[in-house]
Enzyme design. Structure first.
Site, PDB file in Angstrom:
ATOM      1  N   HIS A  90      -0.325 -10.291  -4.639  1.00 12.92           N
ATOM      2  CA  HIS A  90       0.559  -9.887  -5.732  1.00 12.92           C
ATOM      3  C   HIS A  90       0.873 -11.089  -6.607  1.00 12.92           C
ATOM      4  O   HIS A  90       0.893 -12.228  -6.134  1.00 12.92           O
ATOM      5  CB  HIS A  90       1.856  -9.271  -5.195  1.00 12.92           C
ATOM      6  CG  HIS A  90       2.534 -10.100  -4.151  1.00 12.92           C
ATOM      7  ND1 HIS A  90       2.133 -10.113  -2.838  1.00 12.92           N
ATOM      8  CD2 HIS A  90       3.582 -10.961  -4.241  1.00 12.92           C
ATOM      9  CE1 HIS A  90       2.911 -10.945  -2.159  1.00 12.92           C
ATOM     10  NE2 HIS A  90       3.790 -11.481  -2.985  1.00 12.92           N
TER      11      HIS A  90
ATOM     12  N   CYS B 123       0.848  -1.201   0.000  1.00 10.78           N
ATOM     13  CA  CYS B 123       0.000   0.000   0.000  1.00 10.78           C
ATOM     14  C   CYS B 123       0.880   1.247   0.000  1.00 10.78           C
ATOM     15  O   CYS B 123       0.550   2.249  -0.640  1.00 10.78           O
ATOM     16  CB  CYS B 123      -0.943  -0.002   1.197  1.00 10.78           C
ATOM     17  SG  CYS B 123      -2.382  -1.086   0.980  1.00 10.78           S
TER      18      CYS B 123
ATOM     19  N   HIS C 265       3.745 -12.649  -9.105  1.00  7.48           N
ATOM     20  CA  HIS C 265       5.147 -12.591  -9.529  1.00  7.48           C
ATOM     21  C   HIS C 265       5.210 -12.960 -11.014  1.00  7.48           C
ATOM     22  O   HIS C 265       4.773 -14.049 -11.397  1.00  7.48           O
ATOM     23  CB  HIS C 265       5.990 -13.615  -8.771  1.00  7.48           C
ATOM     24  CG  HIS C 265       6.094 -13.398  -7.292  1.00  7.48           C
ATOM     25  ND1 HIS C 265       7.238 -12.912  -6.695  1.00  7.48           N
ATOM     26  CD2 HIS C 265       5.220 -13.635  -6.278  1.00  7.48           C
ATOM     27  CE1 HIS C 265       7.048 -12.855  -5.373  1.00  7.48           C
ATOM     28  NE2 HIS C 265       5.842 -13.294  -5.102  1.00  7.48           N
TER      29      HIS C 265
ATOM     30  N   HIS D 151      -0.390  -8.456   0.912  1.00 11.19           N
ATOM     31  CA  HIS D 151      -1.150  -7.679  -0.075  1.00 11.19           C
ATOM     32  C   HIS D 151      -1.001  -8.476  -1.352  1.00 11.19           C
ATOM     33  O   HIS D 151       0.129  -8.630  -1.851  1.00 11.19           O
ATOM     34  CB  HIS D 151      -0.570  -6.263  -0.177  1.00 11.19           C
ATOM     35  CG  HIS D 151      -1.284  -5.351  -1.150  1.00 11.19           C
ATOM     36  ND1 HIS D 151      -1.603  -4.039  -0.834  1.00 11.19           N
ATOM     37  CD2 HIS D 151      -1.712  -5.530  -2.426  1.00 11.19           C
ATOM     38  CE1 HIS D 151      -2.206  -3.468  -1.864  1.00 11.19           C
ATOM     39  NE2 HIS D 151      -2.271  -4.362  -2.854  1.00 11.19           N
TER      40      HIS D 151
ATOM     41  N   HIS E 177      -6.259  -2.839  -1.396  1.00 17.01           N
ATOM     42  CA  HIS E 177      -5.645  -3.831  -0.524  1.00 17.01           C
ATOM     43  C   HIS E 177      -6.528  -5.073  -0.403  1.00 17.01           C
ATOM     44  O   HIS E 177      -7.661  -4.999   0.063  1.00 17.01           O
ATOM     45  CB  HIS E 177      -5.370  -3.269   0.872  1.00 17.01           C
ATOM     46  CG  HIS E 177      -4.693  -4.280   1.757  1.00 17.01           C
ATOM     47  ND1 HIS E 177      -3.315  -4.329   1.910  1.00 17.01           N
ATOM     48  CD2 HIS E 177      -5.186  -5.326   2.466  1.00 17.01           C
ATOM     49  CE1 HIS E 177      -3.012  -5.352   2.692  1.00 17.01           C
ATOM     50  NE2 HIS E 177      -4.133  -5.979   3.043  1.00 17.01           N
TER      51      HIS E 177
END
Ligand code: 5GP
Ligand code: ZN
Length: 112
Positions: free
Chosen positions: A100, A7, A102, A98, A46
């Site tokens: 994500h 964030c 890759h 949070h 978020h």
């Protein structure tokens, strides 16, 4: 989400090397890359992890997949291929809470 590091990246309180950004999504280079290309793609909103994705996120996550595809082309790894992964929870070794994705490439990766 006061102490969420991603964030803070979204809010530009922490610097990052941004690869893509729009109003809902930001993508930036991983600070500890495990391959020549290692980009993290996140929703600006978020969300802790895959366990917290619901029906209301359908459009956003569809858009994230298109952004991933575009970034792979942008950074030149699309033709030779890459890996897209999301770690979830303790067994998944998720460090940053949070969500994500890759995007990893630029070399031949170990088969999983
Ligand atoms: P996870 O293990 O949660 O799936 O992945 C977290 C990733 O975030 C790791 O690959 C780590 O290197 C990366 N990371 C952690 N803190 C930062 C940061 O401050 N900036 C950037 N660019 N990446 C970070
Ligand atoms: Zn966050």
């Amino acid at each position: 989400m006061g102490d969420c590091i991603f964030c803070k990246i979204v809010n530009k309180e922490i610097n990052s090397n941004i690869v893509f950004e729009d109003d809902e999504i930001i993508a930036f280079n991983d600070i500890e890359p495990i391959a020549p290309v290692h980009v993290l793609i996140i929703p600006k909103k978020h969300i802790d992890s895959m366990n917290d994705v619901d029906k209301s996120d359908e459009r956003l996550f569809g858009k994230i997949m298109i952004v991933v595809s575009n970034i792979a082309k942008q950074v030149g790894i699309a033709d030779e291929g890459y890996r897209l992964l999301t770690n979830t929870g303790i067994n998944g070794c998720q460090e940053v809470k949070h969500i994500h994705f890759h995007l990893i490439g630029g070399q031949r990766l170990q088969k999983i």
